[in-house]
Design an enzyme around this catalytic site. Structure first.
Site, PDB file in Angstrom:
ATOM      1  N   GLY A  45      71.608  59.178  43.426  1.00 51.51           N
ATOM      2  CA  GLY A  45      70.342  59.416  44.115  1.00 51.51           C
ATOM      3  C   GLY A  45      69.986  58.370  45.147  1.00 51.51           C
ATOM      4  O   GLY A  45      68.926  58.438  45.756  1.00 51.51           O
ATOM      5  N   GLY A  96      76.523  59.619  45.461  1.00 51.04           N
ATOM      6  CA  GLY A  96      77.218  60.632  46.262  1.00 51.04           C
ATOM      7  C   GLY A  96      76.895  60.388  47.721  1.00 51.04           C
ATOM      8  O   GLY A  96      77.662  59.809  48.476  1.00 51.04           O
ATOM      9  N   ARG A  97      75.673  60.780  48.072  1.00 52.02           N
ATOM     10  CA  ARG A  97      75.203  60.678  49.453  1.00 52.02           C
ATOM     11  C   ARG A  97      75.408  59.286  50.054  1.00 52.02           C
ATOM     12  O   ARG A  97      75.840  59.160  51.197  1.00 52.02           O
ATOM     13  CB  ARG A  97      73.704  61.010  49.472  1.00 52.02           C
ATOM     14  CG  ARG A  97      73.085  61.123  50.845  1.00 52.02           C
ATOM     15  CD  ARG A  97      71.564  61.259  50.736  1.00 52.02           C
ATOM     16  NE  ARG A  97      71.168  62.209  49.709  1.00 52.02           N
ATOM     17  CZ  ARG A  97      71.105  63.523  49.897  1.00 52.02           C
ATOM     18  NH1 ARG A  97      71.388  64.025  51.076  1.00 52.02           N
ATOM     19  NH2 ARG A  97      70.742  64.327  48.908  1.00 52.02           N
ATOM     20  N   ARG A 132      71.923  72.101  55.257  1.00 49.34           N
ATOM     21  CA  ARG A 132      70.760  71.324  54.791  1.00 49.34           C
ATOM     22  C   ARG A 132      69.453  71.611  55.538  1.00 49.34           C
ATOM     23  O   ARG A 132      68.418  71.774  54.894  1.00 49.34           O
ATOM     24  CB  ARG A 132      71.073  69.823  54.800  1.00 49.34           C
ATOM     25  CG  ARG A 132      72.197  69.439  53.830  1.00 49.34           C
ATOM     26  CD  ARG A 132      72.389  67.931  53.702  1.00 49.34           C
ATOM     27  NE  ARG A 132      71.323  67.313  52.976  1.00 49.34           N
ATOM     28  CZ  ARG A 132      70.332  66.630  53.515  1.00 49.34           C
ATOM     29  NH1 ARG A 132      70.277  66.430  54.799  1.00 49.34           N
ATOM     30  NH2 ARG A 132      69.381  66.125  52.758  1.00 49.34           N
ATOM     31  N   CYS A 189      73.116  85.218  62.903  1.00 53.89           N
ATOM     32  CA  CYS A 189      72.044  86.199  63.039  1.00 53.89           C
ATOM     33  C   CYS A 189      71.055  86.063  61.896  1.00 53.89           C
ATOM     34  O   CYS A 189      71.046  86.849  60.946  1.00 53.89           O
ATOM     35  CB  CYS A 189      72.621  87.599  63.114  1.00 53.89           C
ATOM     36  SG  CYS A 189      73.219  87.925  64.762  1.00 53.89           S
ATOM     37  N   GLU A 190      70.237  85.014  61.987  1.00 57.52           N
ATOM     38  CA  GLU A 190      69.197  84.707  61.007  1.00 57.52           C
ATOM     39  C   GLU A 190      68.179  83.856  61.752  1.00 57.52           C
ATOM     40  O   GLU A 190      68.561  82.883  62.397  1.00 57.52           O
ATOM     41  CB  GLU A 190      69.759  83.833  59.867  1.00 57.52           C
ATOM     42  CG  GLU A 190      70.707  84.508  58.935  1.00 57.52           C
ATOM     43  CD  GLU A 190      70.030  85.242  57.790  1.00 57.52           C
ATOM     44  OE1 GLU A 190      68.811  85.084  57.590  1.00 57.52           O
ATOM     45  OE2 GLU A 190      70.752  85.987  57.099  1.00 57.52           O
ATOM     46  N   TYR A 240      76.893  66.718  51.277  1.00 60.05           N
ATOM     47  CA  TYR A 240      76.296  68.052  51.121  1.00 60.05           C
ATOM     48  C   TYR A 240      76.321  68.806  52.448  1.00 60.05           C
ATOM     49  O   TYR A 240      75.371  69.488  52.824  1.00 60.05           O
ATOM     50  CB  TYR A 240      74.867  67.941  50.545  1.00 60.05           C
ATOM     51  CG  TYR A 240      74.856  67.080  49.320  1.00 60.05           C
ATOM     52  CD1 TYR A 240      75.421  67.554  48.140  1.00 60.05           C
ATOM     53  CD2 TYR A 240      74.374  65.780  49.337  1.00 60.05           C
ATOM     54  CE1 TYR A 240      75.487  66.748  47.003  1.00 60.05           C
ATOM     55  CE2 TYR A 240      74.432  64.969  48.216  1.00 60.05           C
ATOM     56  CZ  TYR A 240      74.987  65.459  47.062  1.00 60.05           C
ATOM     57  OH  TYR A 240      75.057  64.668  45.956  1.00 60.05           O
TER      58      TYR A 240
HETATM   59  C1  LIG Z   1      74.409  65.220  42.583  1.00 58.48           C
HETATM   60  C2  LIG Z   1      74.589  64.267  41.500  1.00 58.48           C
HETATM   61  C3  LIG Z   1      74.762  62.905  41.782  1.00 58.48           C
HETATM   62  C4  LIG Z   1      74.737  62.325  43.151  1.00 58.48           C
HETATM   63  O1  LIG Z   1      73.533  62.431  43.823  1.00 58.48           O
HETATM   64  P1  LIG Z   1      73.353  61.660  45.225  1.00 58.48           P
HETATM   65  O2  LIG Z   1      71.938  61.939  45.588  1.00 58.48           O
HETATM   66  O3  LIG Z   1      74.298  62.277  46.185  1.00 58.48           O
HETATM   67  O4  LIG Z   1      73.643  60.234  45.000  1.00 58.48           O
HETATM   68  C5  LIG Z   1      74.985  62.061  40.712  1.00 58.48           C
HETATM   69  N1  LIG Z   1      75.028  62.526  39.435  1.00 58.48           N
HETATM   70  C6  LIG Z   1      74.852  63.827  39.153  1.00 58.48           C
HETATM   71  C7  LIG Z   1      74.939  64.269  37.735  1.00 58.48           C
HETATM   72  C8  LIG Z   1      74.623  64.738  40.153  1.00 58.48           C
HETATM   73  O5  LIG Z   1      74.440  66.022  39.844  1.00 58.48           O
END
Ligand SMILES: *Cc1c(COP(=O)(O)O)cnc(C)c1O
Length: 429
Positions: free
Chosen positions: A241, A285-286, A321, A352-353, A381
């Site tokens: 997150g 992730g992000r 997104r 076409c949206e 994402y």
């Molecule tokens: C999506 C997800 C993450 C990563 O989230 P980010 O916002 O991209 O860091 C980590 N753990 C779980 C279980 C997730 O579903």
């Protein structure tokens, strides 16, 4: 000072690695995803060092769903990352990219017995999301004595959009905090060896506060489970997150303060509950890939109807997104990077949206047909959510490393639109 996205510029052009974005667009055509290897590696090392310098036993598990390109996974494998996989397909991808099962944590959601069996057979760590999954895993052969982890839902929510809030009373993820003791006891009764606890409260967090609250809540839950059920945790997994700035008005996460606060809290809670020194897992992730990739797309139509539009050669099938979350993505003109904004214009996709817009009333330099736009922060994402909607083949993806460029995903062709399809012979008469 507005945030400037750390862009490299030369002669009014956007540079990626050491290469002119305009040259990449000429050579590989548009739309084109371009990922900068150095940025991925830097992001990894920045975050890893910030945590690891304060708590040694750290496992950084890349949340693969942000970007599952094999080359990207391989770069992170090379850096020493672990993997957070959310589906059997992601386990498979991670294994293919060279991650050993010991480096993969599987956090499924509404998983089938077949999926649990697959995860068990591959030997990855399984993090269970429900009592049902716990019970069903116990019926699979060879799971007696298996080490498992459980996902709890602390009553803390965070995120940039309702869809990204994964903790709190409305979230579908994890077990209720009040039933944690009962569920860990149940896991033991079923013959498992619980060794981990997991939570993931949301995405795009740019301040310490929600994350601190989640750590505190989860540590209290873990402490209670340790005391009352006697579970000795080998790891505590706080999810991901960690946010990145998408808008010029936002700031980068202050990593030094953030990690200092979190590790201090973590250590004090470990002491409070006498829990020893389990590993800390985080699942970014992000943060690792988001700012490392741009989407290059060319303006093909300037149109003034009721509003002024710049029409480009891709749409929400390529980058979802903005349409799905209403997300802001900063957009620069790769062939006029130093030019001042002179007008507000809608940047529209080619599907076409009517919801197919990358930006509404966006201040931009004077746009002309043939201009090359770079949509920033398209590493997380982005391609992983792409589709062929409107029968548009998905774009190519190239990896830049200083002066080197490699195609890491070829551009799809019309024939790719029919993968796996078949007209029944009775219809061909
Ligand atoms: C999506 C997800 C993450 C990563 O989230 P980010 O916002 O991209 O860091 C980590 N753990 C779980 C279980 C997730 O579903």
């Amino acid at each position: 000072m507005p945030y400037d996205f750390n862009l490299k510029k030369e002669n009014n052009h956007l540079i990626i690695g050491n290469i002119d974005a305009n040259e990449l667009a000429e050579k590989y055509k548009t739309p084109l995803y371009v990922i900068d290897e150095e940025k991925v590696r830097n992001n990894y090392n920045k975050l890893y060092t910030a945590f690891n310098s304060k708590y040694e036993d750290l496992h950084m598990c890349y949340a693969a769903k942000a970007n599952t390109n094999l080359a990207v996974m391989k770069i992170l494998e090379d850096e020493g990352s672990y993997i957070d996989a959310v589906s059997p397909g992601e386990i498979y991808t991670a294994l293919l990219a060279g991650f050993t099962p010991e480096r993969i944590v599987f956090t499924g959601n509404n998983v089938t017995n077949e999926e649990l069996e697959y995860a068990h057979k591959t030997g990855v760590t399984i993090n269970l999301d429900s009592i049902s999954a716990l019970e069903r895993l116990s019926t699979i052969e060879g799971t007696k004595g298996k080490e498992i982890s459980i996902r709890v839902n602390p009553m803390v929510e965070a995120g940039h959009h309702e869809h990204c809030i994964t903790g709190g009373p409305k979230s579908k993820f994890g077990i209720k905090e009040e039933e944690a003791v009962e569920v860990y006891q149940k896991a033991i009764d079923l013959g498992f060896k619980p060794i981990g606890m997991h939570s993931h409260i949301g995405s795009e967090i740019l301040e310490s506060e929600p994350f601190m609250l989640a750590v505190e809540t989860m540590m209290d839950i873990a402490g209670k489970v340790h005391k009352e059920v006697g579970v000795d945790f080998k790891f505590l997994d706080f999810g991901g997150g960690f946010g990145i700035p998408y808008e010029p008005t936002e700031n980068e996460l202050d990593l030094e303060t953030f990690t200092t606060d979190i590790i201090k809290l973590f250590k004090s809670k470990l002491e409070e509950y006498d829990m020893g020194k389990p590993a800390m897992y985080i699942e970014p992730g992000r943060f690792l890939v988001g700012n490392a990739e741009v989407l290059l797309t060319r303006v093909n139509t300037i149109k003034e109807s009721y509003r002024k539009f710049a029409g480009v050669d891709c749409g929400f099938g390529t980058l979802l997104r903005p349409t799905m979350y209403g997300s802001y993505h900063h957009i620069v003109v790769a062939n006029k990077i130093n030019e001042e904004n002179v007008e507000e214009i809608d940047i529209a996709g080619n599907l076409c949206e009517s919801g197919d817009l990358f930006a509404r009333d966006r201040p931009m330099p004077k746009l002309e047909e043939g201009d090359l736009l770079a949509i920033l922060n398209a590493g997380a994402y982005a391609y992983s959510m792409a589709s062929q909607y409107n029968s548009r083949p998905r774009p190519a993806e190239v990896l830049v490393n200083k002066d080197e460029v490699d195609v890491i995903r070829r551009r799809e062709e019309f024939s790719d639109l029919f993968n796996g399809q078949k007209i029944p012979t009775r219809l061909l008469k």
